[in-house]
Design a protein around this motif. Structure first.
Motif, PDB file in Angstrom:
ATOM      1  N   ASP A 215       6.794   6.205  -7.354  1.00 53.76           N
ATOM      2  CA  ASP A 215       5.699   7.111  -7.598  1.00 53.76           C
ATOM      3  C   ASP A 215       4.796   7.030  -6.361  1.00 53.76           C
ATOM      4  O   ASP A 215       4.217   5.998  -6.072  1.00 53.76           O
ATOM      5  CB  ASP A 215       4.962   6.635  -8.862  1.00 53.76           C
ATOM      6  N   THR A 216       4.711   8.113  -5.595  1.00 53.49           N
ATOM      7  CA  THR A 216       4.081   8.024  -4.269  1.00 53.49           C
ATOM      8  C   THR A 216       2.579   7.807  -4.340  1.00 53.49           C
ATOM      9  O   THR A 216       1.961   7.471  -3.340  1.00 53.49           O
ATOM     10  CB  THR A 216       4.338   9.304  -3.452  1.00 53.49           C
ATOM     11  N   SER A 217       1.975   7.985  -5.520  1.00 52.90           N
ATOM     12  CA  SER A 217       0.524   7.814  -5.581  1.00 52.90           C
ATOM     13  C   SER A 217       0.134   6.346  -5.753  1.00 52.90           C
ATOM     14  O   SER A 217      -1.036   6.011  -5.668  1.00 52.90           O
ATOM     15  CB  SER A 217      -0.040   8.633  -6.743  1.00 52.90           C
ATOM     16  N   THR A 218       1.113   5.461  -5.995  1.00 53.34           N
ATOM     17  CA  THR A 218       0.772   4.054  -6.161  1.00 53.34           C
ATOM     18  C   THR A 218       0.411   3.449  -4.810  1.00 53.34           C
ATOM     19  O   THR A 218       1.085   3.697  -3.825  1.00 53.34           O
ATOM     20  CB  THR A 218       1.943   3.258  -6.745  1.00 53.34           C
ATOM     21  N   PRO A 219      -0.654   2.658  -4.770  1.00 47.62           N
ATOM     22  CA  PRO A 219      -1.096   2.128  -3.484  1.00 47.62           C
ATOM     23  C   PRO A 219      -0.321   0.890  -3.051  1.00 47.62           C
ATOM     24  O   PRO A 219      -0.893  -0.179  -2.932  1.00 47.62           O
ATOM     25  CB  PRO A 219      -2.574   1.804  -3.734  1.00 47.62           C
ATOM     26  N   ASP A 220       0.998   1.016  -2.817  1.00 50.09           N
ATOM     27  CA  ASP A 220       1.722  -0.072  -2.167  1.00 50.09           C
ATOM     28  C   ASP A 220       1.456   0.013  -0.675  1.00 50.09           C
ATOM     29  O   ASP A 220       1.245   1.099  -0.138  1.00 50.09           O
ATOM     30  CB  ASP A 220       3.228   0.068  -2.433  1.00 50.09           C
ATOM     31  N   TRP A 221       1.506  -1.165  -0.005  1.00 46.80           N
ATOM     32  CA  TRP A 221       1.179  -1.161   1.427  1.00 46.80           C
ATOM     33  C   TRP A 221       2.111  -0.227   2.194  1.00 46.80           C
ATOM     34  O   TRP A 221       1.675   0.539   3.057  1.00 46.80           O
ATOM     35  CB  TRP A 221       1.258  -2.579   1.989  1.00 46.80           C
ATOM     36  N   GLY A 222       3.413  -0.292   1.870  1.00 48.81           N
ATOM     37  CA  GLY A 222       4.369   0.553   2.584  1.00 48.81           C
ATOM     38  C   GLY A 222       4.136   2.030   2.285  1.00 48.81           C
ATOM     39  O   GLY A 222       4.193   2.877   3.175  1.00 48.81           O
ATOM     40  N   ALA A 223       3.855   2.333   1.007  1.00 47.65           N
ATOM     41  CA  ALA A 223       3.609   3.726   0.621  1.00 47.65           C
ATOM     42  C   ALA A 223       2.340   4.255   1.280  1.00 47.65           C
ATOM     43  O   ALA A 223       2.259   5.432   1.655  1.00 47.65           O
ATOM     44  CB  ALA A 223       3.501   3.828  -0.898  1.00 47.65           C
ATOM     45  N   MET A 224       1.325   3.375   1.431  1.00 48.77           N
ATOM     46  CA  MET A 224       0.093   3.803   2.104  1.00 48.77           C
ATOM     47  C   MET A 224       0.387   4.166   3.547  1.00 48.77           C
ATOM     48  O   MET A 224      -0.117   5.177   4.062  1.00 48.77           O
ATOM     49  CB  MET A 224      -0.945   2.674   2.045  1.00 48.77           C
ATOM     50  N   LEU A 225       1.210   3.361   4.219  1.00 48.75           N
ATOM     51  CA  LEU A 225       1.553   3.667   5.611  1.00 48.75           C
ATOM     52  C   LEU A 225       2.249   5.011   5.698  1.00 48.75           C
ATOM     53  O   LEU A 225       2.033   5.787   6.629  1.00 48.75           O
ATOM     54  CB  LEU A 225       2.442   2.565   6.191  1.00 48.75           C
ATOM     55  N   PHE A 226       3.115   5.304   4.697  1.00 50.58           N
ATOM     56  CA  PHE A 226       3.800   6.595   4.709  1.00 50.58           C
ATOM     57  C   PHE A 226       2.796   7.724   4.490  1.00 50.58           C
ATOM     58  O   PHE A 226       2.828   8.744   5.166  1.00 50.58           O
ATOM     59  CB  PHE A 226       4.876   6.616   3.622  1.00 50.58           C
ATOM     60  N   GLU A 227       1.864   7.511   3.556  1.00 48.31           N
ATOM     61  CA  GLU A 227       0.903   8.558   3.216  1.00 48.31           C
ATOM     62  C   GLU A 227      -0.078   8.807   4.361  1.00 48.31           C
ATOM     63  O   GLU A 227      -0.460   9.951   4.620  1.00 48.31           O
ATOM     64  CB  GLU A 227       0.142   8.121   1.954  1.00 48.31           C
ATOM     65  N   TYR A 228      -0.474   7.738   5.062  1.00 51.78           N
ATOM     66  CA  TYR A 228      -1.490   7.876   6.108  1.00 51.78           C
ATOM     67  C   TYR A 228      -0.883   8.209   7.467  1.00 51.78           C
ATOM     68  O   TYR A 228      -1.605   8.339   8.451  1.00 51.78           O
ATOM     69  CB  TYR A 228      -2.307   6.576   6.238  1.00 51.78           C
ATOM     70  N   ARG A 229       0.440   8.327   7.516  1.00 50.59           N
ATOM     71  CA  ARG A 229       1.165   8.635   8.753  1.00 50.59           C
ATOM     72  C   ARG A 229       0.522   9.774   9.548  1.00 50.59           C
ATOM     73  O   ARG A 229       0.355   9.655  10.763  1.00 50.59           O
ATOM     74  CB  ARG A 229       2.579   9.017   8.344  1.00 50.59           C
ATOM     75  N   PRO A 230       0.135  10.901   8.931  1.00 54.34           N
ATOM     76  CA  PRO A 230      -0.376  12.015   9.738  1.00 54.34           C
ATOM     77  C   PRO A 230      -1.714  11.708  10.419  1.00 54.34           C
ATOM     78  O   PRO A 230      -2.090  12.421  11.340  1.00 54.34           O
ATOM     79  CB  PRO A 230      -0.561  13.142   8.717  1.00 54.34           C
ATOM     80  N   PHE A 231      -2.410  10.659   9.958  1.00 53.21           N
ATOM     81  CA  PHE A 231      -3.759  10.420  10.490  1.00 53.21           C
ATOM     82  C   PHE A 231      -3.771   9.401  11.612  1.00 53.21           C
ATOM     83  O   PHE A 231      -4.820   8.897  11.984  1.00 53.21           O
ATOM     84  CB  PHE A 231      -4.691   9.962   9.358  1.00 53.21           C
ATOM     85  N   ILE A 232      -2.570   9.103  12.150  1.00 52.68           N
ATOM     86  CA  ILE A 232      -2.500   8.086  13.199  1.00 52.68           C
ATOM     87  C   ILE A 232      -3.319   8.506  14.411  1.00 52.68           C
ATOM     88  O   ILE A 232      -3.858   7.688  15.131  1.00 52.68           O
ATOM     89  CB  ILE A 232      -1.027   7.804  13.564  1.00 52.68           C
TER      90      ILE A 232
END
Lengths: 259, 315
Positions: A215-232
């Motif tokens: 579930d992509t909305s869960t704040p796992d560290w790896g999932a957060m990195l995937f979600e925040y990818r565009p804001f690098i």
């Protein structure tokens, strides 16, 4: 010599604080980690938001703490299954001897042809990615190597003169194991446990990054990195902090176990 | 010669046994999955959702048989090259995977090659002066390689190369992206391998042959360079096994991150479509790669260490 010791104490203390924060994440976070607050999106580090907020205004510290709690759950499952289970099986095989030993060792060698991360990937594909499924899969994948290591370790110690003395004195078996075998196995077992925990943190982050069955909305560290990818580009902090959350405990563990 | 043949035969037999063992793990995946493959296929291919169609599909895949017959059905077709059809693309799984395998193998083998090629000089320099500058640097590298996930490093490098310096086109598959993937996967293994090589060289210094070479009057560095390598290479090979496993798993995140169409990327894309035949086949392909690496490592030990040749068997 003294310097090395100080470093290790420092690493141990930092690790304790970090794990404490991860454990606290199970019970309490400063903000609701899912609460969207658009007016304060991309807020910098401040007193109200100690680590700032993300692109939806969610408090980063709260999200990192929940991610930490989930990672801690993975580590508990990996330790319970892989380390305890593997050590028990390996030691039991060494004690049992005869054909039991041979069968257990052959079985323990089998999973070596299936890489840990691939087992976890397949498991999360079938059952979905939760800390529990990932922890069980990573733990089961580590069972074989652990059993092999515990077996060779126990064999070496059982052949020592002090074990023979303990047997000759007629000490009951539980006492032999708990007072003489276990303390001598412990240093190596703890080193292995540390390395395994470090690997599991990175492995779980990789799985969450891949997002297989998660579930992509869960704040796992790896999932957060995937979600925040565009804001690098615009907000590197969002990439840096979850990355640090992964790298810091693994580094501290490595410093502690690498004599 | 005869010993080599026996060793090769033993390796092949062990490889087949290992694959059969893995197939027993891979097969139940389709049984424990939450969804019925026939139902998934009907939805994916827009077939009429009647019992007749579902029964036909189950019959074709042998899902109406008792459990052990199902396994025989599957493994029989697997050996003959019928690995099922991908629900998502509608193409045979074998063809999809074969099409993508060269890229994944190239990244995996290339990364292990780069890691070994760099680990040898790094380990040598570190072992030459324990606690010296190179030794400390290699220790930091080993810790960093374990602690920094390759996908995180990949994102940072992608940002630097593609956005800051504009030397890489991140959108289309090209040689630059493949090279980046090789570097990322190699980095994870390099730290550990360099430390292993260093330890191997330092252990070689305690061996009798090492002291004999010193007694001949050779300078210590020459002895380490000429006689230490074989000893350390054995240790390196042994730990290459574990690294090969991580190279595959780590390659999955790198393939997805860089959009490279390898087998791991295919798997990740297939999971959302509940493409279980792909999952089964993927597990088998990875096992074959690990068994091939194990066999290559096992067979090269006697080449490196003449003491292992007399028996032709390594415990």
């Amino acid at each position: 010599m003294i310097r090395a010791l100080t470093w290790r104490r420092l690493a141990l203390a930092s690790l304790a604080v970090f794990v404490g924060a991860m454990a606290l994440g199970c019970l309490w976070q400063p903000y609701d980690p899912a609460a969207v607050d658009l007016p304060v999106r991309h807020a910098p580090i401040s007193a109200a938001h100690p680590l700032g907020t993300d692109h939806l205004g969610r408090d980063l510290l709260s999200r990192l703490m929940v991610g930490g709690a989930r990672t801690l759950m993975v580590l508990l499952a990996v330790t319970a299954i892989g380390s305890f289970g593997g050590t028990l099986i390996g030691t039991a095989a060494a004690l049992a001897g005869s054909w039991v030993e041979i069968v257990v060792l052959r079985l323990a060698e089998l999973p070596i042809v299936l890489p840990t991360l691939v087992v976890a990937l397949a498991a999360s594909a079938v059952f979905g990615l939760t800390p529990l499924t990932a922890g069980i899969a990573l733990g089961l994948a580590g069972l074989g190597p652990y059993a092999l290591m515990a077996h060779s370790l126990a064999c070496g110690i059982l052949a020592q003169p002090y074990m023979e003395a303990a047997r000759g004195l007629g000490l009951p078996l539980p006492r032999q194991l708990l007072h003489h075998l276990l303390p001598n196995m412990l240093p190596v077992l703890l080193t292995q446990l540390g390395g395994n925990c470090g690997q599991s943190i990175v492995a779980y982050a990789s799985l969450a990054f891949l997002g297989v069955g998660a579930d992509t909305s869960t704040p796992d560290w790896g999932a957060m990195l995937f979600e925040y990818r565009p804001f690098i580009f615009d907000d590197p902090r969002l990439m840096l902090l979850p990355g640090l959350a992964i790298a810091l405990p693994v580094t501290l563990i490595s410093v502690l176990i690498d004599a | 010669m005869r010993e080599t043949l026996t060793a090769a035969l033993g390796t092949v037999l062990r490889a087949i046994a290992g694959l059969l063992g893995v197939s027993l793990i891979a097969f139940p995946i389709i049984r424990v999955m939450p969804a019925d493959p026939a139902a998934v296929a009907i939805r994916a291919w827009n077939l009429p959702a009647t019992d007749e169609v579902a029964r036909g599909l189950r019959q074709e895949w042998g899902l109406d048989l008792p459990f052990y017959r199902q396994y025989l059905h599957w493994i029989g077709r697997f050996v003959l090259g019928d690995w099922g059809v991908s629900f998502r693309t509608g193409l045979p799984v074998l063809r999809e995977l074969l099409h993508r395998l060269p890229l994944s193998l190239g990244i995996g083998v290339g990364a292990l090659g780069v890691a070994v090629a760099l680990a040898v000089p790094l380990g040598f320099l570190a072992a030459r002066r324990p606690a010296g500058l190179v030794d400390r640097l290699s220790r930091v590298l080993a810790i960093a390689a374990k602690a920094i996930p390759s996908f995180w490093l990949g994102l940072a490098l992608l940002w630097l190369l593609a956005v800051r310096w504009r030397v890489l086109d991140p959108l289309n598959e090209n040689a630059g992206l493949v090279a980046l993937a090789v570097v990322l996967v190699a980095f994870t293994s390099l730290g550990t391998l360099a430390r292993v090589y260093r330890r191997g060289l330092i252990e070689a210094e305690r061996q009798p042959f090492f002291r004999a070479a010193l007694a001949k009057g050779l300078p210590p560095e020459t002895v380490l360079w000429r006689h230490g390598h074989r000893h350390a290479a054995c240790a390196l090979l042994a730990s290459l096994r574990a690294e090969a496993g991580w190279a595959i798993g780590g390659a999955a995140t790198v393939e997805v991150l860089l959009g490279l169409p390898g087998i791991s990327q295919f798997l990740v894309q297939s999971v959302a479509a509940r493409d279980y035949f792909v999952l089964q086949a993927y597990v088998m392909v990875v096992a074959m790669w690990m068994i091939a690496i194990n066999a290559a490592i096992g067979l090269s030990f006697p080449l490196l260490d003449p003491r292992l040749r007399s028996t032709g068997e390594r415990s």
